[in-house]
Design a protein around this motif. Structure first.
Motif, PDB file in Angstrom:
ATOM      1  N   VAL A 135      38.978 -41.696 -18.438  1.00  5.02           N
ATOM      2  CA  VAL A 135      39.576 -42.185 -19.693  1.00  5.02           C
ATOM      3  C   VAL A 135      41.086 -41.958 -19.680  1.00  5.02           C
ATOM      4  N   GLY A 136      41.514 -40.782 -19.234  1.00  8.32           N
ATOM      5  CA  GLY A 136      42.953 -40.510 -19.162  1.00  8.32           C
ATOM      6  C   GLY A 136      43.670 -41.501 -18.261  1.00  8.32           C
ATOM      7  N   LEU A 137      43.087 -41.785 -17.091  1.00  6.48           N
ATOM      8  CA  LEU A 137      43.698 -42.745 -16.167  1.00  6.48           C
ATOM      9  C   LEU A 137      43.679 -44.162 -16.723  1.00  6.48           C
ATOM     10  N   MET A 138      42.618 -44.488 -17.483  1.00 13.18           N
ATOM     11  CA  MET A 138      42.564 -45.817 -18.100  1.00 13.18           C
ATOM     12  C   MET A 138      43.681 -45.989 -19.123  1.00 13.18           C
ATOM     13  N   VAL A 139      43.932 -44.921 -19.869  1.00 14.20           N
ATOM     14  CA  VAL A 139      45.017 -44.982 -20.856  1.00 14.20           C
ATOM     15  C   VAL A 139      46.358 -45.226 -20.150  1.00 14.20           C
ATOM     16  N   VAL A 140      46.537 -44.521 -19.012  1.00 13.10           N
ATOM     17  CA  VAL A 140      47.779 -44.740 -18.234  1.00 13.10           C
ATOM     18  C   VAL A 140      47.818 -46.167 -17.693  1.00 13.10           C
TER      19      VAL A 140
END
Length: 639
Positions: A574-579
């Motif tokens: 999820v964190g990488l998707m936000v980035v």
């Protein structure tokens, strides 16, 4: 041949590896476009096949991780990341293969139920000839009601029948839970599955093989197993929420940027690999750790179930108790010393195969009384043994048998669950030896540990008489007792116990149905109870009830590791998707970064291979807990 079998068992993995190899060769010879088409067609075929399976699952009311895998594969193909698409296919099939492999490896060490089931019966040629034991072997299914059968020493009774021999002795422990041999007389019924004693007997078939006791228990096992509801995989529970979050983030990125490529770039980082791999790897680690501890769990689903257990039920004989009689008292007659009576009896019992004999010999050795050789010795089956020791005639056996040789024999008053062996020396009554089945020294600690670790209800389900069952339960801290139960009644009670999941611990054929019916069945399989082992979800290979605690502790640790690994994967994804929503992570880089996420979750999941101990400390006897007082077993007649 074994390698070919593995390739055939997991064809998607095999084809995916071949696709990787072929694409790699085509890249090497500068044919990238051909490689792209091959990978795209192959992944598209997997998507179609997965969609067909998804439709079937949806029709059955189940939605799993396949939907997320399909979205991820389509997204990677859409942006031309066919290598990433192949990796997703490999991870999808690899996770399923890991689960299947774990279950197969666990079951490989277990005996099948029918391995113990009687297959052959000896039908007498001339039943009217009492002197002839000439018989022909027929399959058990071909035995007709009324046939006269010969059952040789130590053989399993093939069908229910009426005893024709004057007397016989049978080990019915696997059927009834009774640890002591049972004597039957002419005209009494003998059940299939019982083990004949030391003399050949004849019986007349009362029922066919299919209608006999053992086969009825087998049928109960199959019925109980078929009634189990399917267990949803742990990772499947995260599928819909994670898919929804990924689609929302990807859609938002597309809407804000106006670039459709951004949608695919975000979804590349939403591959379900952490979910698909983390739980199977953790459960495989838990299964491996349990096996090293002498506990065989049959699948990852069992690990998850046992981690959530809220109620526990135990059989008594052979489970909470040791299943072998031990000497509790020597009652010498006037004129005899207790050690003298025990030493002479134990010396005579060297020549007996009776179950009480081992307890008597062990007690003598524990008291430092040497066993002496006999000048001559003989055993009268089911009655007793006679031996000449130091010129004295020593007889040990049933009260009637000893009284026939020593008329002054006095019957002993027995406590709950006690059995007695009577002793005569040179025609005089010398005393009685009282034996009882001791509780497992770790049993009380196991019950206490379960109560302290979120198991809200502990009960005893036993076929033994109520007085003995309550005596055992009281000393072990079990308040709920259900006694004098038949196998179907145990199954019904196990189904009614709340809260769930329910754990049931037992051994022997008579426990097989209830072990199959419980949410988690644990078989004490150290003594070879194959029927219970096949029906159970967990088999304890070490003769210690403390392993039940180990099984629960390992299950809970494994589940915690699996859940944490899944949340690590979800959090990082999820964190990488936000980035990626900002466009800072191109699709190619995203696919590579996602593999690092996979690696992180796998490494964490491997923590299931180790973990904190259960908390039970070995007692003085090394059984896994401090010793508790001995308790009595099922009331039984003397020898």
């Amino acid at each position: 041949m074994r390698s070919l079998g593995l390739l055939w068992r997991y064809p998607v993995i095999t084809l995916t590896v071949l696709a990787f190899a072929l694409v790699g060769v085509l890249h090497a010879v500068d044919q990238q476009q051909v490689g792209r088409w091959i990978a795209t067609v192959y992944v598209a075929a997997v998507v179609v096949w997965t969609l067909i399976g998804m439709v079937r699952d949806v029709l059955r009311g189940h939605v799993g991780l396949d939907i997320l895998a399909v979205v991820a594969m389509v997204a990677t193909l859409a942006v031309g990341e066919y290598i990433a698409a192949l990796i997703i296919v490999l991870m999808l099939s690899g996770g399923e293969a890991l689960e299947d492999f774990a279950g197969r490896r666990a079951r490989r060490d277990l005996s099948a139920l029918l391995d113990r089931s009687p297959r052959i019966a000896h039908v007498l040629h001339d039943p009217g000839d009492a002197q002839s034991d000439e018989a022909h072997d027929v399959p058990v299914d071909e035995v007709a009601v009324g046939d006269v059968l010969l059952v040789r020493p130590a053989e399993i009774v093939p069908v229910d029948g009426t005893l024709l021999t004057a007397e016989g002795e049978f080990d019915e422990s696997s059927l009834t839970g009774e640890s002591l041999p049972v004597s039957r007389h002419a005209g009494e019924e003998v059940l299939s599955g019982a083990i004949n004693g030391s003399r050949a007997i004849r019986l007349r078939a009362l029922r066919t093989g299919a209608d006999s006791q053992y086969q009825q228990i087998v049928a109960l096992v199959h019925q109980a197993e078929s009634s189990h509801a399917p267990i949803v995989r742990l990772a499947d529970r995260f599928a819909i929420p994670f898919t929804a979050v990924a689609l929302v983030l990807a859609g938002t990125a597309w809407a804000l940027s106006g670039d459709a490529t951004r949608f695919a770039e975000v979804l590349v980082l939403a591959t379900p690999c952490p979910l698909l791999i983390a739980a199977p790897v953790a459960f495989l680690g838990g299964l491996s750790r349990a096996a090293k501890s002498g506990v065989i769990m049959k699948s990852g689903a069992v690990v998850e179930q046992i981690a959530r257990v809220r109620s526990a039920a135990f059989d008594k004989t052979g489970t909470l108790t040791q299943g072998r009689p031990e000497l509790v008292e020597v009652r010498p007659a006037p004129g005899f010393d207790a050690d003298e009576v025990l030493q002479l009896a134990a010396s005579a019992e060297q020549y007996s195969s009776h179950v009480l004999a081992a307890g008597i010999r062990t007690a003598a050795e524990a008291r430092g009384l040497p066993l002496e050789a006999a000048a001559e010795a003989s055993e009268t089956a089911t009655n007793g043994v006679s031996a000449t020791i130091r010129g004295r005639t020593v007889v040990v056996g049933k009260p009637a048998y000893v009284a026939s040789l020593a008329p002054d024999t006095v019957r002993a008053e027995l406590g709950t669950g006690e059995a007695a062996a009577y002793v005569a020396v040179d025609g005089r009554f010398a005393g009685a030896l009282l034996l009882a089945d001791a509780a497992r020294p770790e049993a009380a600690a196991v019950v206490s540990w379960l109560r302290l670790h979120e198991v809200e209800r502990v009960a005893m389900l036993t076929g033994d008489v109520r007085s003995t069952a309550e005596s055992v339960a009281h000393q072990l801290g079990i308040e709920e007792v259900h006694a004098e139960l038949l196998p179907p009644e145990k199954v019904r009670l196990a189904a009614e116990l709340e809260p769930r999941p329910v754990l049931m611990v037992g051994d022997g054929v008579n426990d097989a149905p209830v072990l199959a019916a419980a949410d988690i069945g644990i078989a004490m399989g150290a003594k070879g109870a194959t029927a219970a082992g096949d029906a159970a979800d967990v088999v304890i290979l070490v003769d210690s009830l403390a392993k039940v605690v180990d099984a629960v502790a390992i299950g809970r640790h494994t589940l915690r590791v699996a859940l944490t690994a899944i949340w690590i994967g979800i959090g990082l994804s999820v964190g990488l998707m936000v980035v990626a929503m900002t466009g800072l992570i191109p699709a190619v880089a995203g696919a590579l970064v996602q593999e690092l996420v996979d690696l992180a979750t796998i490494l964490y999941a491997l923590r299931a291979l180790s973990g904190p101990p259960s908390g039970l400390r070995p007692g003085a006897d090394g059984t896994g807990a401090d010793a508790v007082p001995a308790v009595a077993a099922t009331p039984a007649p003397g020898r």
